[in-house]
Write an enzyme that holds these catalytic residues in place. Sequence first.
Site, PDB file in Angstrom:
ATOM      1  N   VAL A  87      -1.158  11.905  -4.229  1.00 59.63           N
ATOM      2  CA  VAL A  87      -0.757  13.294  -4.478  1.00 59.63           C
ATOM      3  C   VAL A  87      -1.941  14.237  -4.277  1.00 59.63           C
ATOM      4  CG1 VAL A  87       1.128  12.592  -6.006  1.00 59.63           C
ATOM      5  CG2 VAL A  87      -1.129  13.120  -6.987  1.00 59.63           C
ATOM      6  N   ASP A  88      -3.105  13.684  -3.906  1.00 59.45           N
ATOM      7  CA  ASP A  88      -4.264  14.547  -3.624  1.00 59.45           C
ATOM      8  C   ASP A  88      -4.151  15.116  -2.204  1.00 59.45           C
ATOM      9  OD1 ASP A  88      -5.664  12.875  -1.607  1.00 59.45           O
ATOM     10  OD2 ASP A  88      -6.028  11.482  -3.260  1.00 59.45           O
ATOM     11  N   HIS A 103       5.150  10.756  -2.381  1.00 54.31           N
ATOM     12  CA  HIS A 103       5.205  10.877  -3.842  1.00 54.31           C
ATOM     13  C   HIS A 103       4.854  12.289  -4.321  1.00 54.31           C
ATOM     14  CE1 HIS A 103       4.671   6.223  -4.419  1.00 54.31           C
ATOM     15  NE2 HIS A 103       5.865   6.559  -3.990  1.00 54.31           N
ATOM     16  N   SER A 171      -1.747  -1.269  -3.623  1.00 49.84           N
ATOM     17  CA  SER A 171      -1.617  -2.577  -4.281  1.00 49.84           C
ATOM     18  C   SER A 171      -0.296  -3.273  -3.994  1.00 49.84           C
ATOM     19  CB  SER A 171      -1.780  -2.401  -5.792  1.00 49.84           C
ATOM     20  OG  SER A 171      -0.738  -1.589  -6.289  1.00 49.84           O
ATOM     21  N   ASN A 195      -7.839  -3.368   2.620  1.00 48.74           N
ATOM     22  CA  ASN A 195      -7.878  -3.217   1.164  1.00 48.74           C
ATOM     23  C   ASN A 195      -9.107  -3.932   0.609  1.00 48.74           C
ATOM     24  OD1 ASN A 195      -6.185  -1.979  -0.860  1.00 48.74           O
ATOM     25  ND2 ASN A 195      -5.914  -4.007  -1.744  1.00 48.74           N
ATOM     26  N   ALA A 213     -12.868   1.013   1.608  1.00 49.70           N
ATOM     27  CA  ALA A 213     -12.213   1.814   2.650  1.00 49.70           C
ATOM     28  C   ALA A 213     -13.204   2.606   3.492  1.00 49.70           C
ATOM     29  CB  ALA A 213     -11.199   2.758   2.003  1.00 49.70           C
TER      30      ALA A 213
HETATM   31  N1  APR Z   1     -11.313   0.602  -0.744  1.00 49.92           N
HETATM   32  C1  APR Z   1     -10.153  -0.027  -0.415  1.00 49.92           C
HETATM   33  N2  APR Z   1      -9.233  -0.384  -1.324  1.00 49.92           N
HETATM   34  C2  APR Z   1      -9.491  -0.103  -2.607  1.00 49.92           C
HETATM   35  C3  APR Z   1     -10.684   0.538  -3.033  1.00 49.92           C
HETATM   36  C4  APR Z   1     -11.625   0.889  -2.018  1.00 49.92           C
HETATM   37  N3  APR Z   1     -12.779   1.505  -2.305  1.00 49.92           N
HETATM   38  N4  APR Z   1     -10.654   0.665  -4.385  1.00 49.92           N
HETATM   39  C5  APR Z   1      -9.487   0.126  -4.778  1.00 49.92           C
HETATM   40  N5  APR Z   1      -8.786  -0.354  -3.735  1.00 49.92           N
HETATM   41  C6  APR Z   1      -7.475  -0.990  -3.730  1.00 49.92           C
HETATM   42  C7  APR Z   1      -7.200  -1.858  -4.937  1.00 49.92           C
HETATM   43  O1  APR Z   1      -7.662  -3.188  -4.693  1.00 49.92           O
HETATM   44  C8  APR Z   1      -5.681  -1.786  -5.051  1.00 49.92           C
HETATM   45  O2  APR Z   1      -5.057  -2.809  -4.281  1.00 49.92           O
HETATM   46  O3  APR Z   1      -6.512   0.031  -3.762  1.00 49.92           O
HETATM   47  C9  APR Z   1      -5.339  -0.429  -4.430  1.00 49.92           C
HETATM   48  C10 APR Z   1      -4.919   0.641  -5.418  1.00 49.92           C
HETATM   49  O4  APR Z   1      -3.722   0.232  -6.019  1.00 49.92           O
HETATM   50  P1  APR Z   1      -2.955   1.137  -7.085  1.00 49.92           P
HETATM   51  O5  APR Z   1      -3.902   1.634  -8.101  1.00 49.92           O
HETATM   52  O6  APR Z   1      -1.784   0.360  -7.554  1.00 49.92           O
HETATM   53  O7  APR Z   1      -2.490   2.422  -6.230  1.00 49.92           O
HETATM   54  P2  APR Z   1      -1.232   2.605  -5.262  1.00 49.92           P
HETATM   55  O8  APR Z   1      -0.916   1.341  -4.547  1.00 49.92           O
HETATM   56  O9  APR Z   1      -1.520   3.812  -4.446  1.00 49.92           O
HETATM   57  O10 APR Z   1      -0.081   2.936  -6.286  1.00 49.92           O
HETATM   58  C11 APR Z   1       1.190   3.227  -5.789  1.00 49.92           C
HETATM   59  O11 APR Z   1       2.003   3.757  -7.964  1.00 49.92           O
HETATM   60  O12 APR Z   1       1.656   4.773 -10.022  1.00 49.92           O
HETATM   61  C12 APR Z   1       2.262   4.878  -8.788  1.00 49.92           C
HETATM   62  O13 APR Z   1       3.043   6.814  -7.741  1.00 49.92           O
HETATM   63  C13 APR Z   1       1.860   6.115  -8.052  1.00 49.92           C
HETATM   64  O14 APR Z   1       1.478   6.429  -5.693  1.00 49.92           O
HETATM   65  C14 APR Z   1       1.233   5.569  -6.796  1.00 49.92           C
HETATM   66  C15 APR Z   1       1.910   4.234  -6.635  1.00 49.92           C
END
Ligand code: APR
Length: 224
Positions: A87-88, A103, A171, A195, A213
Site C-alpha cells: 500500500v506504499d 490491496h 510470503s 525472495n 531484494a
Molecule cells: N528482500 C527480499 N525478500 C524479503 C526481504 C528482503 N530484504 N525482507 C523480507 N523478505 C521476504 C520475507 O522472507 C517474506 O517471505 O518478504 C516476504 C514478506 O512477507 P509478508 O510479510 O507476509 O508480506 P506479503 O507477502 O506482502 O503479505 C501479503 O498480507 O497482511 C497482508 O495485505 C497484507 O499485502 C499484505 C499481504
Amino acid sequence: MRIVVLTGAGISAESGLRTFRAEDGLWEDHHVEDVATPQAYARDPVLVHRFYNARRSAVAAAQPNAAHRALADLAQEHDLTLVTQNVDDLHERGGSPSVIHMHGEVNRALCAACDHRWPSPMEIDVNTPCPSCGRKTARPDIVWFGEMPYHMDQISAELERADLFAAIGTSGNVYPAAGFVQLARQYNAHCVELNLDRSSVSRDFHEHITGPATKIVPDWVLGL
Ligand code: APR
C-alpha cells in the site's frame, strides 16, 4: 517479452518498512485482526485510524530502494505489468510508470458510506468528512482481510498472456495473490521467485533466486 511482476512487503523492507509476518506474529505490535479488518474498523475506528496514520507517515519518510528502481528500468525495456500487494507508493517514487495496487493505497481515502475515493490527508480521524457525501465515514482505501482485492479481472488477463511471471518479496500466505503463480504456470509462463527465503508457495515456481531484494532484483533485471 510480456512480464508480470507481483511484489510484496519484502521489496520495501530495505526501505525501512516492516513486513507483515514478523516472528512474533504481530504487525507493528498489533494483531492483524485488530487493525486490518472491517470488523476492527467498526469496533474501534480510533485505533484503526491511529494505526494507519502511523503507517502513512512511515511511508512518507521511506525512500524507494534499488529494487524499486530496477523495476522502473524493466518497464522501459519490456511489456511489464507491475502488480503490488503493497500500500506504499515506493514503486511510483522509484519511477515505475504504472502500478496496480491490488490491496489499495495508504495515501488514498475511501468513504465507508458512499464508496467515494480521494487522496488521503496525512491524518484521518473519526471526524474526517467524505468530500462527496459529507458523512464522517472516511477510512483508508486499503483492502482489509475479508474484502475483495482490486483489479482482479485485469490482473488475471495479464497473467494469461504473460511469458514470464516473477514474485518478489512476498510470503505466499495471502490469496488470491499467492495463487497467481499457479495461474501463470497454467498459461505456460516461466515462473521465478525472488525472495529472502523460500515462501509458502515456492514449490510452484520453476526458478528461485534467494537474497535481499536490493541485490537480487537489479541483478535479475540486468540479466533479462
Ligand atoms: N528482500 C527480499 N525478500 C524479503 C526481504 C528482503 N530484504 N525482507 C523480507 N523478505 C521476504 C520475507 O522472507 C517474506 O517471505 O518478504 C516476504 C514478506 O512477507 P509478508 O510479510 O507476509 O508480506 P506479503 O507477502 O506482502 O503479505 C501479503 O498480507 O497482511 C497482508 O495485505 C497484507 O499485502 C499484505 C499481504
